[in-house]
Design a protein around this motif. Structure first.
Motif, PDB file in Angstrom:
ATOM      1  N   LYS A 131      74.017  23.289  59.837  1.00  0.00           N
ATOM      2  CA  LYS A 131      74.291  22.976  58.435  1.00  0.00           C
ATOM      3  C   LYS A 131      73.503  21.766  57.945  1.00  0.00           C
ATOM      4  CE  LYS A 131      78.131  21.964  55.355  1.00  0.00           C
ATOM      5  NZ  LYS A 131      79.538  21.609  55.279  1.00  0.00           N
ATOM      6  N   SER A 161      64.413  28.979  60.355  1.00  0.00           N
ATOM      7  CA  SER A 161      64.759  29.923  59.307  1.00  0.00           C
ATOM      8  C   SER A 161      63.958  29.654  58.033  1.00  0.00           C
ATOM      9  CB  SER A 161      66.265  29.799  59.072  1.00  0.00           C
ATOM     10  OG  SER A 161      66.603  30.432  57.890  1.00  0.00           O
ATOM     11  N   ARG A 175      65.310  33.475  54.304  1.00  0.00           N
ATOM     12  CA  ARG A 175      66.465  33.306  55.184  1.00  0.00           C
ATOM     13  C   ARG A 175      67.500  34.384  54.887  1.00  0.00           C
ATOM     14  NH1 ARG A 175      68.314  27.571  53.366  1.00  0.00           N
ATOM     15  NH2 ARG A 175      68.201  28.701  51.413  1.00  0.00           N
ATOM     16  N   ARG A 223      71.836  31.949  55.179  1.00  0.00           N
ATOM     17  CA  ARG A 223      72.008  30.900  54.182  1.00  0.00           C
ATOM     18  C   ARG A 223      71.239  31.202  52.894  1.00  0.00           C
ATOM     19  NH1 ARG A 223      74.992  26.710  56.212  1.00  0.00           N
ATOM     20  NH2 ARG A 223      75.160  26.707  58.486  1.00  0.00           N
ATOM     21  N   GLU A 282      70.442  31.936  49.107  1.00  0.00           N
ATOM     22  CA  GLU A 282      71.174  31.402  47.952  1.00  0.00           C
ATOM     23  C   GLU A 282      71.780  32.511  47.084  1.00  0.00           C
ATOM     24  OE1 GLU A 282      69.083  28.237  45.895  1.00  0.00           O
ATOM     25  OE2 GLU A 282      68.019  27.780  47.748  1.00  0.00           O
ATOM     26  N   GLN A 304      76.464  27.169  51.785  1.00  0.00           N
ATOM     27  CA  GLN A 304      76.037  25.841  52.263  1.00  0.00           C
ATOM     28  C   GLN A 304      77.197  25.064  52.874  1.00  0.00           C
ATOM     29  OE1 GLN A 304      74.292  23.679  49.026  1.00  0.00           O
ATOM     30  NE2 GLN A 304      73.061  25.459  48.477  1.00  0.00           N
ATOM     31  N   ASN A 305      78.409  25.384  52.453  1.00  0.00           N
ATOM     32  CA  ASN A 305      79.556  24.634  52.958  1.00  0.00           C
ATOM     33  C   ASN A 305      80.008  25.072  54.344  1.00  0.00           C
ATOM     34  OD1 ASN A 305      79.637  23.230  50.538  1.00  0.00           O
ATOM     35  ND2 ASN A 305      80.883  24.824  49.574  1.00  0.00           N
ATOM     36  N   GLU A 306      79.452  26.181  54.832  1.00  0.00           N
ATOM     37  CA  GLU A 306      79.857  26.666  56.158  1.00  0.00           C
ATOM     38  C   GLU A 306      79.037  25.961  57.235  1.00  0.00           C
ATOM     39  OE1 GLU A 306      82.349  28.638  56.630  1.00  0.00           O
ATOM     40  OE2 GLU A 306      82.648  29.151  54.513  1.00  0.00           O
ATOM     41  N   SER A 307      79.727  25.385  58.237  1.00  0.00           N
ATOM     42  CA  SER A 307      78.989  24.749  59.328  1.00  0.00           C
ATOM     43  C   SER A 307      78.472  25.798  60.301  1.00  0.00           C
ATOM     44  CB  SER A 307      79.894  23.801  60.108  1.00  0.00           C
ATOM     45  OG  SER A 307      80.434  22.856  59.249  1.00  0.00           O
ATOM     46  N   HIS A 308      79.280  26.813  60.509  1.00  0.00           N
ATOM     47  CA  HIS A 308      78.953  27.814  61.526  1.00  0.00           C
ATOM     48  C   HIS A 308      79.158  29.206  60.944  1.00  0.00           C
ATOM     49  CE1 HIS A 308      78.963  24.787  64.658  1.00  0.00           C
ATOM     50  NE2 HIS A 308      80.038  24.304  64.086  1.00  0.00           N
ATOM     51  N   GLY A 309      78.439  30.149  61.491  1.00  0.00           N
ATOM     52  CA  GLY A 309      78.709  31.546  61.163  1.00  0.00           C
ATOM     53  C   GLY A 309      78.317  31.939  59.751  1.00  0.00           C
ATOM     54  N   ALA A 310      77.243  31.314  59.225  1.00  0.00           N
ATOM     55  CA  ALA A 310      76.774  31.685  57.885  1.00  0.00           C
ATOM     56  C   ALA A 310      76.307  33.147  57.878  1.00  0.00           C
ATOM     57  CB  ALA A 310      75.641  30.754  57.454  1.00  0.00           C
ATOM     58  N   PRO A 317      77.186  35.955  59.801  1.00  0.00           N
ATOM     59  CA  PRO A 317      78.238  36.967  59.715  1.00  0.00           C
ATOM     60  C   PRO A 317      78.937  36.982  58.353  1.00  0.00           C
ATOM     61  CG  PRO A 317      78.513  35.635  61.699  1.00  0.00           C
ATOM     62  CD  PRO A 317      77.308  35.106  60.976  1.00  0.00           C
ATOM     63  N   LYS A 318      79.060  35.813  57.760  1.00  0.00           N
ATOM     64  CA  LYS A 318      79.763  35.729  56.477  1.00  0.00           C
ATOM     65  C   LYS A 318      78.960  36.417  55.365  1.00  0.00           C
ATOM     66  CE  LYS A 318      83.110  33.031  54.311  1.00  0.00           C
ATOM     67  NZ  LYS A 318      84.185  32.117  54.568  1.00  0.00           N
ATOM     68  N   GLN A 369      79.123  40.134  55.758  1.00  0.00           N
ATOM     69  CA  GLN A 369      80.393  40.659  55.282  1.00  0.00           C
ATOM     70  C   GLN A 369      80.312  41.032  53.793  1.00  0.00           C
ATOM     71  OE1 GLN A 369      83.027  40.953  57.347  1.00  0.00           O
ATOM     72  NE2 GLN A 369      84.247  41.877  55.724  1.00  0.00           N
ATOM     73  N   GLY A 415      70.092  36.606  62.355  1.00  0.00           N
ATOM     74  CA  GLY A 415      70.340  36.201  63.739  1.00  0.00           C
ATOM     75  C   GLY A 415      71.247  37.204  64.434  1.00  0.00           C
ATOM     76  N   ASN A 470      74.474  37.394  65.543  1.00  0.00           N
ATOM     77  CA  ASN A 470      75.811  37.766  65.077  1.00  0.00           C
ATOM     78  C   ASN A 470      75.746  38.595  63.800  1.00  0.00           C
ATOM     79  OD1 ASN A 470      77.227  36.444  67.139  1.00  0.00           O
ATOM     80  ND2 ASN A 470      76.929  34.485  66.111  1.00  0.00           N
ATOM     81  N   LEU A 476      80.616  32.113  68.573  1.00  0.00           N
ATOM     82  CA  LEU A 476      81.117  31.192  67.548  1.00  0.00           C
ATOM     83  C   LEU A 476      82.535  30.715  67.856  1.00  0.00           C
ATOM     84  CD1 LEU A 476      79.856  33.027  64.333  1.00  0.00           C
ATOM     85  CD2 LEU A 476      78.904  30.971  65.348  1.00  0.00           C
TER      86      LEU A 476
END
Lengths: 290, 112, 286
Positions: A148, A186, B19, B22, B24, B45-51, B53-54, B57, B74, B76, C97
């Motif tokens: 992040k 990325s 990308r 992440r 936009e 941008q607010n997600e630290s991990h797992g951008a 998979p999100k 979704q 990537g 996941n 994760l």
């Protein structure tokens, strides 16, 4: 606008010294981003003014309201990270241990626990000695380096490049092969690898190349300290060739890298014309590939 | 067929964001309805991990069949897209959404 | 006794010092060297020998059982790491994760997410001359270095008697994995270079070990290059300067070949003796 990312896999290969020199050569046409946030050292060579800064939050951390806690211990019983201890007649969070999972928040019977944003560091927008700008960051102690912060530094650098009409963003990438380096890569147009011919250097470079291939980003490689072990240098060159990584040149072991650094200078500003010319040639080759 | 593009802005003329996780924006073209919509994904941008998979979704919720992007998702994210039967095409990092769509139609993009 | 060897940044000689100090000390007593840089374990490139024990290290992750699942999405909403998602009528878990917090599993209303073992990495034990050596290696794509480091230290605690000298080659940097590796140590050795980069990064490492209230000392590697900032800093802040390993191209060459140094370079042996004398003086080893 194009983006060049410099990575090395292993530390101590001269990546940051070279990147700072490229930053100097790119001058006013380029924005520089230091994404090696674990050991952010480029500022030592580029004289940033730290003009603008902003706190950076990542993940969550549990917080127990002492006035509401009934000391029942439900939270400590379920915490898998030993992050909650009894302290007098209430429970308390050990911040270094908290992973921010939020399990305790869900089980507290009296809603005494809240999840707060975790302050992990700061990022900066600075004017540097080339007259251009650099975006960089500093992680707090024990903070986790996630993709992040790297993404944030890159994004701010790109936004600045767009705003000021710059053609290039140069990124000093993260070490290793984990989430931060993936985040560094990325969106890149070209990856520049800085390798060294030691057995650990070869080992780490191979792992990084596997990663780059997955993302199908064009890449080229500079072998630093090439004369330290000529046999290993040859092995590296063959490996690069087999994996379609363009080998753009070798630099011999040269203590002027350290001497320039000691004076706070990039190679381009230091009094070793031979080395400066070499770096200039490598930079021209990188721009050609781009 | 519904085709999604990772993008730096809304609409046909936006540049493709190389990308995936992440990105936009997600610009989605519904060929049957001839309809273009844009989803603002900047909260990622607010997600630290797992951008990754999100963001994947969102594509599944939108019932997208094809994804066009730059460098590729990537591990996941790739798993989610595969399970959701979304086909991914990469190599559109330097184009606009419109150009990326033309390239996709002409078969000029690489399947991930 | 546990000694952790750490550095603020990579490439300052952490692995060189760990392997040489451990191999040298093993000529006189019981020593076990552990490589805790689980993302890039490199000590094994210098310490050879046969593998005498090998085991997988696991972490717990939820495994979805469809039978009673109501598809209520509670697990997905609970997870702060985006490690669970739902695809149509299926729940999908991303093991890399997952932080193994157990929240989804234990709060699931139908017990549809029991925790199961998933391989996190591999631990290997070797014997080389008189030295015991243990290294753990994270599976490719795995990001949870901390639990692997913690379990490796547990293994050392169980398997090696307390009269062993335990040397830990720690991960670089000052983030969670480094802290996990040094937090149980009796003494921390920080190794750095006498350059502006080295000076900057070692000060960050000093901040960490101070926060952890550890006894520590500094070793300067490639001494003679760069400037005196690190040395002056040690004097000013009363930090013991344990040794100065000279800057020699021969060292870089032997390192590049994967060779140990102390038998070949007398100056290195001399500096290791200095470290040993300090540790003995402080009662940290016999």
């Amino acid at each position: 606008m194009k983006e060049i990312v410099v990575i090395s896999g292993k530390g101590g290969t001269g990546k940051t010294s070279l990147t700072a020199s490229f930053s100097f050569l790119g001058g006013d046409k380029m924005i520089t981003a230091d994404c090696d946030v674990d050991a952010a050292d480029m500022h030592l060579l580029l004289e940033p003014d730290f003009a603008e800064s902003e706190d950076f939050y990542s993940g969550k951390m549990a917080f127990i309201d002492k006035n509401q806690c009934t000391n029942c211990g439900s939270c400590a019983a379920i915490c898998r990270f030993d992050a909650i201890i009894e302290d007098g007649n209430v429970h308390r969070i050990i911040e270094l241990n908290c992973e921010g999972c939020g399990y305790c928040y869900h089980v507290c019977p009296v809603d005494a626990i809240s999840m707060i944003d975790n302050l992990v560091g700061k990022w900066y927008k600075s004017k540097i000695k080339t007259g251009s700008f650099m975006v960089h960051a500093k992680l707090g102690i024990g903070a986790e380096n996630s993709g992040k912060l790297v993404a944030k530094v890159k994004q701010e650098a790109k936004a600045l490049a767009e705003q000021l009409g710059k053609e290039l963003v140069l990124v000093d990438g993260s070490p290793g092969i984990g989430c931060p380096v993936i985040s560094s890569l990325s969106g890149a147009n070209l990856v520049v690898l800085v390798a060294e011919p030691s057995i650990s250097g070869i080992h780490d470079l191979k792992r990084v190349i596997q990663l780059i291939q997955k993302f199908q980003i064009p890449s080229c490689c500079i072998i630093n300290k090439a004369d330290i072990n000529e046999k290993n240098t040859l092995e590296l060159m063959e490996f690069l060739n087999r994996n379609s990584v363009k080998h753009i040149g070798n630099i011999d072991y040269n203590e002027n890298f350290t001497k320039a650094m000691t004076e706070g200078k990039t190679i381009m500003e230091y009094s070793d014309k031979g080395l400066a010319d070499k770096v200039q040639t490598l930079w021209n080759d990188i721009l050609k590939i781009l | 067929m519904k085709i999604a593009f990772t993008a730096k802005g809304p609409g046909w003329e936006a540049s493709v964001d190389p990308r995936f996780g992440r990105t936009e924006y997600l610009v989605i073209f519904d060929e049957e309805k001839d309809e273009l919509t844009t989803i603002d994904n900047r909260d990622i941008q607010n997600e630290s991990h797992g951008a990754g998979p999100k963001t994947s979704q969102i594509l599944l919720e939108q019932k997208v069949q094809v994804l066009v992007t730059g460098n590729g998702p990537g591990g996941n994210a790739a798993t989610v897209l595969e399970r959701g039967k979304v086909e991914t095409y990469i190599g559109a990092g330097d184009t606009t959404v419109r150009e990326a769509y033309d390239k996709f139609k002409k078969g000029e993009l690489t399947k991930f | 006794m546990k000694i952790a060897i750490a550095s603020g940044k990579g490439g300052t000689g952490k692995t060189t010092l760990s392997t040489n100090l451990a191999h040298y000390l093993a000529t006189a007593g019981n020593v076990v060297l552990t490589d805790l840089d689980v993302e890039e374990p490199n000590s094994g490139l210098f310490i050879h020998g046969k593998t005498i024990y090998e085991t997988d290290i696991f972490k717990k992750i939820p495994l979805w059982k469809s039978g009673n699942c109501l598809l209520c999405n509670k697990c997905k909403e609970l997870c702060n790491f985006n490690a669970i998602t739902r695809i149509l009528d299926e729940i999908l878990v991303f093991p890399q994760l997952c932080h193994s917090c157990h929240a989804c599993s234990e709060l699931c209303p139908t017990n549809s997410l029991p925790m199961e073992n998933k391989i996190l990495g591999k631990l290997q034990q070797k014997r080389y001359d008189n030295l015991d050596f243990v290294e753990s290696r994270l599976e490719i794509g795995e990001e949870q270095a901390v639990p692997l480091i913690a379990q490796t230290i547990d293994f050392i605690d169980e398997k090696f008697h307390h009269d062993y000298l335990k040397i830990f080659d720690s991960p670089p940097g000052t983030s969670c994995p480094m802290i996990e590796a040094v937090k149980d140590a009796d003494f921390v050795i920080l190794i750095t270079e006498p350059t502006p980069f080295g000076f900057h990064d070692v000060r960050l490492a000093v901040e960490v070990v101070r926060k952890l209230k550890k006894n520590f000392g500094i070793i300067i590697n490639r001494y003679g290059i760069g400037n005196n900032d690190v040395e002056e800093y040690c004097n000013e802040h009363h930090i013991p300067l344990l040794a100065k390993i000279p800057n020699q191209q021969q060292i870089a060459k032997l390192y590049s070949e994967g060779q140990l140094l102390w038998q070949h370079i007398p100056e290195v042996k001399r500096e290791l003796d200095q470290v040993v004398a300090y540790l003995q003086n402080e009662g940290l080893m016999k």
